[in-house]
Design a protein around this motif. Structure first.
Motif, PDB file in Angstrom:
ATOM      1  N   VAL A   1       0.813  -1.224   0.000  1.00  0.00           N
ATOM      2  CA  VAL A   1       0.000   0.000   0.000  1.00  0.00           C
ATOM      3  C   VAL A   1       0.842   1.267   0.000  1.00  0.00           C
ATOM      4  N   ILE A   2       2.024   1.228   0.594  1.00  0.00           N
ATOM      5  CA  ILE A   2       2.841   2.446   0.717  1.00  0.00           C
ATOM      6  C   ILE A   2       3.088   3.139  -0.625  1.00  0.00           C
ATOM      7  N   PRO A   3       3.414   2.420  -1.722  1.00  0.00           N
ATOM      8  CA  PRO A   3       3.607   3.131  -2.997  1.00  0.00           C
ATOM      9  C   PRO A   3       2.386   3.941  -3.425  1.00  0.00           C
ATOM     10  N   PHE A   4       1.177   3.422  -3.197  1.00  0.00           N
ATOM     11  CA  PHE A   4      -0.035   4.169  -3.545  1.00  0.00           C
ATOM     12  C   PHE A   4      -0.237   5.361  -2.600  1.00  0.00           C
ATOM     13  N   ALA A   5       0.139   5.167  -1.336  1.00  0.00           N
ATOM     14  CA  ALA A   5      -0.024   6.248  -0.361  1.00  0.00           C
ATOM     15  C   ALA A   5       0.867   7.433  -0.691  1.00  0.00           C
ATOM     16  N   LEU A   6       2.046   7.175  -1.276  1.00  0.00           N
ATOM     17  CA  LEU A   6       2.964   8.262  -1.609  1.00  0.00           C
ATOM     18  C   LEU A   6       2.375   9.216  -2.650  1.00  0.00           C
ATOM     19  N   PHE A   7       1.447   8.710  -3.451  1.00  0.00           N
ATOM     20  CA  PHE A   7       0.782   9.555  -4.448  1.00  0.00           C
ATOM     21  C   PHE A   7      -0.538  10.113  -3.924  1.00  0.00           C
ATOM     22  N   ASN A   8      -0.856   9.821  -2.672  1.00  0.00           N
ATOM     23  CA  ASN A   8      -2.108  10.302  -2.076  1.00  0.00           C
ATOM     24  C   ASN A   8      -1.860  10.902  -0.694  1.00  0.00           C
ATOM     25  N   LEU A   9      -0.746  11.619  -0.570  1.00  0.00           N
ATOM     26  CA  LEU A   9      -0.415  12.247   0.713  1.00  0.00           C
ATOM     27  C   LEU A   9      -1.389  13.393   0.993  1.00  0.00           C
ATOM     28  N   PRO A  10      -1.738  13.613   2.261  1.00  0.00           N
ATOM     29  CA  PRO A  10      -2.666  14.718   2.578  1.00  0.00           C
ATOM     30  C   PRO A  10      -2.028  16.068   2.297  1.00  0.00           C
ATOM     31  N   ASN A  11      -2.849  17.031   1.891  1.00  0.00           N
ATOM     32  CA  ASN A  11      -2.353  18.384   1.621  1.00  0.00           C
ATOM     33  C   ASN A  11      -2.497  19.286   2.840  1.00  0.00           C
ATOM     34  N   HIS A  12      -2.750  18.671   3.987  1.00  0.00           N
ATOM     35  CA  HIS A  12      -2.856  19.417   5.230  1.00  0.00           C
ATOM     36  C   HIS A  12      -2.417  18.518   6.378  1.00  0.00           C
ATOM     37  N   LEU A  13      -2.049  19.123   7.469  1.00  0.00           N
ATOM     38  CA  LEU A  13      -1.695  18.330   8.643  1.00  0.00           C
ATOM     39  C   LEU A  13      -2.961  17.707   9.238  1.00  0.00           C
ATOM     40  N   PRO A  14      -2.932  16.405   9.529  1.00  0.00           N
ATOM     41  CA  PRO A  14      -4.116  15.794  10.150  1.00  0.00           C
ATOM     42  C   PRO A  14      -4.424  16.456  11.493  1.00  0.00           C
ATOM     43  N   SER A  15      -5.700  16.554  11.803  1.00  0.00           N
ATOM     44  CA  SER A  15      -6.107  17.105  13.094  1.00  0.00           C
ATOM     45  C   SER A  15      -5.651  16.174  14.213  1.00  0.00           C
ATOM     46  N   LEU A  16      -5.652  16.693  15.429  1.00  0.00           N
ATOM     47  CA  LEU A  16      -5.262  15.871  16.569  1.00  0.00           C
ATOM     48  C   LEU A  16      -6.168  14.655  16.700  1.00  0.00           C
ATOM     49  N   LYS A  17      -7.453  14.844  16.424  1.00  0.00           N
ATOM     50  CA  LYS A  17      -8.403  13.733  16.525  1.00  0.00           C
ATOM     51  C   LYS A  17      -8.098  12.659  15.480  1.00  0.00           C
ATOM     52  N   ALA A  18      -7.793  13.098  14.241  1.00  0.00           N
ATOM     53  CA  ALA A  18      -7.471  12.147  13.178  1.00  0.00           C
ATOM     54  C   ALA A  18      -6.136  11.454  13.451  1.00  0.00           C
ATOM     55  N   ALA A  19      -5.137  12.221  13.927  1.00  0.00           N
ATOM     56  CA  ALA A  19      -3.832  11.634  14.228  1.00  0.00           C
ATOM     57  C   ALA A  19      -3.945  10.606  15.354  1.00  0.00           C
ATOM     58  N   GLY A  20      -4.740  10.932  16.369  1.00  0.00           N
ATOM     59  CA  GLY A  20      -4.970   9.974  17.451  1.00  0.00           C
ATOM     60  C   GLY A  20      -5.680   8.724  16.968  1.00  0.00           C
ATOM     61  N   SER A  21      -6.606   8.903  16.040  1.00  0.00           N
ATOM     62  CA  SER A  21      -7.325   7.759  15.477  1.00  0.00           C
ATOM     63  C   SER A  21      -6.388   6.854  14.697  1.00  0.00           C
ATOM     64  N   LEU A  22      -5.475   7.448  13.910  1.00  0.00           N
ATOM     65  CA  LEU A  22      -4.510   6.649  13.155  1.00  0.00           C
ATOM     66  C   LEU A  22      -3.581   5.886  14.089  1.00  0.00           C
ATOM     67  N   LEU A  23      -3.143   6.560  15.155  1.00  0.00           N
ATOM     68  CA  LEU A  23      -2.258   5.905  16.125  1.00  0.00           C
ATOM     69  C   LEU A  23      -2.970   4.738  16.804  1.00  0.00           C
ATOM     70  N   ALA A  24      -4.199   4.964  17.222  1.00  0.00           N
ATOM     71  CA  ALA A  24      -4.974   3.899  17.872  1.00  0.00           C
ATOM     72  C   ALA A  24      -5.279   2.772  16.895  1.00  0.00           C
ATOM     73  N   LEU A  25      -5.556   3.130  15.637  1.00  0.00           N
ATOM     74  CA  LEU A  25      -5.876   2.122  14.626  1.00  0.00           C
ATOM     75  C   LEU A  25      -4.694   1.191  14.378  1.00  0.00           C
TER      76      LEU A  25
END
Length: 370
Positions: free
Chosen positions: A195-219
């Protein structure tokens, strides 16, 4: 099962049920499915590596002769593809509905096992269970079809369940006898690499919010690494059949989390709840749990249950007899062969029951059911 076993089972259900909530939160922040999944699998790989190092788990790599391709296959079918489908789907449907549709995995496993080499064939009980379960899916989805996008979202989650079903069958036949954490770390790491190669072409254009970053960490750490550690601990301590009961818990946790944290109270309609009940009953009928419970409720003695039912009896029941026989010093090679044959017959009836008793155990275990 002991109290500790039930606590671990509910903890696993709570963690995997929360995954639908964490994914929805990341979607609400505008993060792409590929970025979310790549982050989840990368963190999951690091978390599993830490667990393996801390616990000093033996992966028995020297015994593995299958090469790298099996890991790529399960990495695709059991991690990368289903995770991307689920993350994309939750852009258009609720996390609660996703958890219900995901619970159909055992039904698809039964369907595909009929055509899988060496898989289990259809029985009337399984066909009835699958029909009940699919009726439940139709009921649950009927009130949520608000357009083509929602329909595609539901189809994506069903596709995820199909991926899990095929992967389950593949893992049983390919990774039998390996250290449990080997396919776990292998599939998560391979999924991340895919998945990482596809993710490199779909990077976010903004910093994730604290809530989203916490969700990714927990996930990644809780919903992937820690959850897999608990999952394989349960398999080792209570067996795969009882561990599969977590399937019944995921929709419950998914619905509750969605209602409390995402305001998805609208999901609690009569057809969704009735559909959920149909799905759970279908899983119970397909897996043979319903017939066992009905017999026990009617007072049918354990000795009169069919031979495969003995392997749904708590593992401690068998181990208690083994321990008693060991203390008496009994050993009989004919009984060992008889026990092995008995368990092979039982495995034809129970999905996921891949572990045979050891030679020492079988030598002193006298099967009671004929």
């Amino acid at each position: 099962m002991r109290g500790k076993d039930f606590a671990m089972l509910f903890t696993l259900g709570a963690l995997w049920g929360a995954s639908f909530l964490f994914i929805k939160q990341a979607d609400l922040d505008g993060l792409s499915p590929f970025f979310v999944v790549a982050t989840r699998l990368t963190l999951g790989t690091l978390g599993l590596l830490a667990i393996i190092l801390i616990s000093r788990a033996d992966l028995r790599l020297s015994e593995w002769q299958g090469g790298w391709r099996p890991f790529l296959i399960i990495g695709l079918l059991n991690a990368a593809l289903p995770y991307v489908l689920l993350t994309w789907a939750e852009n258009s449907i609720s996390s609660g509905l996703s958890s219900i549709l995901n619970a159909t995995t055992p039904l698809w496993t039964v369907l595909f096992a009929n055509y899988w080499p060496g898989g289990e064939r259809f029985t009337s009980q399984k066909v009835i269970g699958v029909i009940i379960g699919l009726l439940g899916v139709t009921l649950a989805a009927s009130s949520s079809i608000s357009g083509a996008q929602a329909l595609l979202g539901m189809a994506a989650v069903v596709g995820m369940a199909v991926c899990y079903a095929i992967s389950n069958l593949y893992v049983r036949s390919t990774f039998k006898g390996t250290a449990p954490l080997l396919p776990a770390i292998g599939q998560v790491a391979a999924g991340a690499a895919l998945v990482i190669p596809f993710a490199l072409f779909n990077l976010p254009n903004h910093l994730p919010s604290l809530k989203a970053a916490g969700s990714l960490l927990a996930l990644g750490l809780l919903g992937t690494a820690f959850a897999f550690a608990i999952y394989f601990w349960l398999i080792a301590n209570v067996g795969p059949t009882r561990t599969s009961m977590v399937t019944y818990l995921l929709p419950m946790f998914g619905l509750v989390y969605g209602a409390i944290f995402l305001g998805e109270q609208g999901i609690f309609t009569w057809n969704v709840l009735l559909g959920l009940a149909f799905v759970l009953v279908g899983i119970a009928v397909t897996g043979g749990v319903a017939s066992i419970l009905l017999r026990r409720l009617h007072g049918v003695p354990r000795e009169t249950l069919p031979s495969h039912a003995s392997y749904l009896i708590p593992h401690t029941f068998v181990m208690r007899n083994i321990t008693q026989a060991t203390q008496q010093g009994r050993h009989d090679s004919a009984r060992y062969r008889d026990a092995h044959q008995h368990q092979r017959e039982a495995k034809q009836h129970i999905p996921g029951e891949d572990t045979l008793l050891t030679e020492e155990d079988c030598a002193i275990y006298q099967p009671k059911h004929r």
